[in-house]
Design a protein around this motif. Sequence first.
Motif, PDB file in Angstrom:
ATOM      1  N   ASN A   1      -0.282  -5.589  13.624  1.00  0.00           N
ATOM      2  CA  ASN A   1       0.501  -4.366  13.466  1.00  0.00           C
ATOM      3  C   ASN A   1       1.913  -4.474  14.026  1.00  0.00           C
ATOM      4  OD1 ASN A   1      -1.663  -3.091  12.256  1.00  0.00           O
ATOM      5  ND2 ASN A   1      -2.362  -2.106  14.133  1.00  0.00           N
TER       6      ASN A   1
ATOM      7  N   SER B   1       7.530  -2.482   5.148  1.00  0.00           N
ATOM      8  CA  SER B   1       6.544  -1.475   5.546  1.00  0.00           C
ATOM      9  C   SER B   1       5.193  -1.775   4.943  1.00  0.00           C
ATOM     10  CB  SER B   1       6.994  -0.074   5.118  1.00  0.00           C
ATOM     11  OG  SER B   1       6.921   0.070   3.709  1.00  0.00           O
TER      12      SER B   1
ATOM     13  N   LYS C   1      -6.992  -3.645   4.344  1.00  0.00           N
ATOM     14  CA  LYS C   1      -5.801  -2.934   4.797  1.00  0.00           C
ATOM     15  C   LYS C   1      -4.570  -3.603   4.195  1.00  0.00           C
ATOM     16  CE  LYS C   1      -4.433  -0.816   9.171  1.00  0.00           C
ATOM     17  NZ  LYS C   1      -4.687  -0.846  10.637  1.00  0.00           N
TER      18      LYS C   1
ATOM     19  N   HIS D   1       6.052   9.455   3.898  1.00  0.00           N
ATOM     20  CA  HIS D   1       4.730   8.810   3.965  1.00  0.00           C
ATOM     21  C   HIS D   1       4.753   7.665   4.969  1.00  0.00           C
ATOM     22  CE1 HIS D   1       1.166   6.567   2.929  1.00  0.00           C
ATOM     23  NE2 HIS D   1       1.904   5.546   2.562  1.00  0.00           N
TER      24      HIS D   1
ATOM     25  N   SER E   1       2.589   7.330   8.519  1.00  0.00           N
ATOM     26  CA  SER E   1       1.653   6.250   8.767  1.00  0.00           C
ATOM     27  C   SER E   1       1.958   5.509  10.061  1.00  0.00           C
ATOM     28  CB  SER E   1       1.692   5.251   7.599  1.00  0.00           C
ATOM     29  OG  SER E   1       2.886   4.522   7.608  1.00  0.00           O
TER      30      SER E   1
ATOM     31  N   GLY F   1       0.809  -1.219   0.000  1.00  0.00           N
ATOM     32  CA  GLY F   1       0.000   0.000   0.000  1.00  0.00           C
ATOM     33  C   GLY F   1       0.836   1.260   0.000  1.00  0.00           C
TER      34      GLY F   1
ATOM     35  N   HIS G   1       0.571  -0.928   5.824  1.00  0.00           N
ATOM     36  CA  HIS G   1      -0.424  -0.347   6.716  1.00  0.00           C
ATOM     37  C   HIS G   1      -0.718  -1.264   7.886  1.00  0.00           C
ATOM     38  CE1 HIS G   1      -1.925   2.928   3.870  1.00  0.00           C
ATOM     39  NE2 HIS G   1      -0.922   2.334   3.243  1.00  0.00           N
ATOM     40  N   THR G   2      -0.321  -2.533   7.764  1.00  0.00           N
ATOM     41  CA  THR G   2      -0.355  -3.493   8.857  1.00  0.00           C
ATOM     42  C   THR G   2       0.626  -4.605   8.518  1.00  0.00           C
ATOM     43  OG1 THR G   2      -1.806  -4.867  10.237  1.00  0.00           O
ATOM     44  CG2 THR G   2      -2.225  -4.884   7.859  1.00  0.00           C
TER      45      THR G   2
ATOM     46  N   PRO H   1      -2.471   6.836   5.017  1.00  0.00           N
ATOM     47  CA  PRO H   1      -3.120   6.161   6.151  1.00  0.00           C
ATOM     48  C   PRO H   1      -4.587   6.571   6.241  1.00  0.00           C
ATOM     49  CG  PRO H   1      -1.026   7.113   6.802  1.00  0.00           C
ATOM     50  CD  PRO H   1      -1.301   7.622   5.420  1.00  0.00           C
ATOM     51  N   SER H   2      -5.451   5.591   6.455  1.00  0.00           N
ATOM     52  CA  SER H   2      -6.877   5.890   6.471  1.00  0.00           C
ATOM     53  C   SER H   2      -7.624   4.813   7.238  1.00  0.00           C
ATOM     54  CB  SER H   2      -7.420   5.969   5.039  1.00  0.00           C
ATOM     55  OG  SER H   2      -8.820   6.072   5.032  1.00  0.00           O
TER      56      SER H   2
ATOM     57  N   LYS I   1       3.678   3.031  10.510  1.00  0.00           N
ATOM     58  CA  LYS I   1       3.689   1.590  10.338  1.00  0.00           C
ATOM     59  C   LYS I   1       5.052   1.109   9.862  1.00  0.00           C
ATOM     60  CE  LYS I   1      -0.601   1.355  11.386  1.00  0.00           C
ATOM     61  NZ  LYS I   1      -0.950   0.928  12.744  1.00  0.00           N
TER      62      LYS I   1
END
Length: 590
Positions: free
Chosen positions: A499, A490, A454, A522, A526, A436, A492-493, A441-442, A528
């Motif tokens: 996580n 890296s 995700k 970025h 995030s 991603g 988003h999870t 991040p959202s 993450k």
Amino acid sequence: NFNKNVLVENMKIHDFKTHGIQFNGFDGITIKNVDVGPNRKVDRLSPYYAHMKALLPVYRRMVDDEQIARDVCVNFRSDGRDDDCVYMKDMIEDVQTSLDMAFEYVIFDKDWDALDMADYDATDNPVMFRKLSLWKENRDVLINDHHSTQTATLYGIFLNYIGSNVIGWYAGSETTKSRNVFIDNVKVHDLHHDTYENIAFSQGELTASQRILNCLNAPFNAYHIFGDDEVDTISECNNYIQDNGASKKCMNWRKDGLSYVGNTISDIQILSFELINNYGLSWNYCSAGAADMAALADFAIRGVPFADKTPLLVGSHDPMIHPGKGVMGLRLNGVDYVDIKDLKIENIHSSTGLGTLLGGPYETVVSQQAPYMNGFSMNMVNGLTATFSTNIILSNVEVSHIISNTGLAYGVAVWYETHVNIFGKKGLKIHHVHAGQELAPSDEFRRDSYPNLKPEACAFRIYDDVIYNAVVKYDDNANNEENVDISCISGHTGCLMDNDDYSNIGYVQSCEEDGEMINMNHIAQSKKFIDNTGVGNITDKKGMYIMIGSVMLLLMAIIYYYKFSSKAMTKIVSNTEDTPLLNQGQAVYN
């Protein structure tokens, strides 16, 4: 299928559309000193052009051999169409003209777009007027303005069990396994996948959600059948009927009913089916099937509506009904004994966008196979993936720069009943795996935000269950030294939507260089991006054995060592994902 003792050596394989190398059902494949990549990245003629190239000879034979095919004339119930009926012979000529014009447009830069029908009189110049009429009707069907190849999946190397594997992920057994693979000094690199969904349609539960397919077993495109203006409304009023079905807009729309729009390419397919289904021509003219096409013919020719509250739109596949599996450097599917050394997989990238919501928030659609494919899956990226594959030895394997702009990214993925031994001092190195990457991040993306989940990043991912266990051994060398090197992961999870876990084996180190292939700002925003604190510090192993003045520190160091450095697998049984092979929770190894 059934290849035996095949040697692929000293080759450079590139500019392929779907597969660099593929073997099904074999015993003895050696791939040595081979370079695979880059793939073909431009394809200006659409898949529907290819469909017609395959079907047109069948239609010609039908007219040549069958009197009824020459005599029957049909009318299509379409708004804005002439009332004159059409013959198969005339439609063949129109399709051939349209194909020729598309070919000239792409290959010879003949700019048919620049010509205006208003400049040509139908009486004085009927040939050009007809050509431009056909171009206006069929141009967007035959020309791929997206330019990238419209394929659901892209492989560097795919080694498979007996049979084919174009729909689901695995459907083999112990008796269908392929055997004996030797990969030595092979590089798979620069595979770029950028595609989008074919929006098909079905009659829902009436036909078990089977999409309406043509005689190539390929789905009809909803935009071609109903027109651009109607597709969004079909989605709003049928796919989201619980939310919108009672709205005034949807009730009026349902009362007015749908009309067939079509084009020359869809017309000729429907007419050919009509000749087979209602005029007694042989099904040999449609040998691949044509699922539920009778309903489409009734709709287009006789104006018979589809089943109540349908059609329903369906996505997540390409124009040949293949479900989206994304891009993979090396895939092993039902293979026993695989010896891999000196393999490098790098720069495997997907810039495919997010999945459309036109078909609703589906978890899986027809032909997808969970848990391999969940929700929208065309944007997945795998460096190396293996399922039901045993006796795999990895030695000096490097997997790097595995990147998905909008979806998940796995460096190495090990699935059910797969056994891997990472062998030697230089066993496995994984770095720069990013999921991603282009998404901010959202909260919009969650583990249940179907179809767009995700984006999960995992350096080495293991997924199995209590019966089909996966086994991974590493640090297998003379001194039991660490031979799994992982860095710069890296997403988003992390693995299995955790996580705090970005690899199911080894440790994840931070990136050594800033900005390479990723937007570090970025990633930092995030929160993450995994640094040394993500899954345990990488420290000099020798330091674990140095006598420390404080007994407490020594005790903590020993506990730390056995918790994070042990080579023994431990079960994680708290995972909430479902197992497709058993109706119970699965276990994974860490």
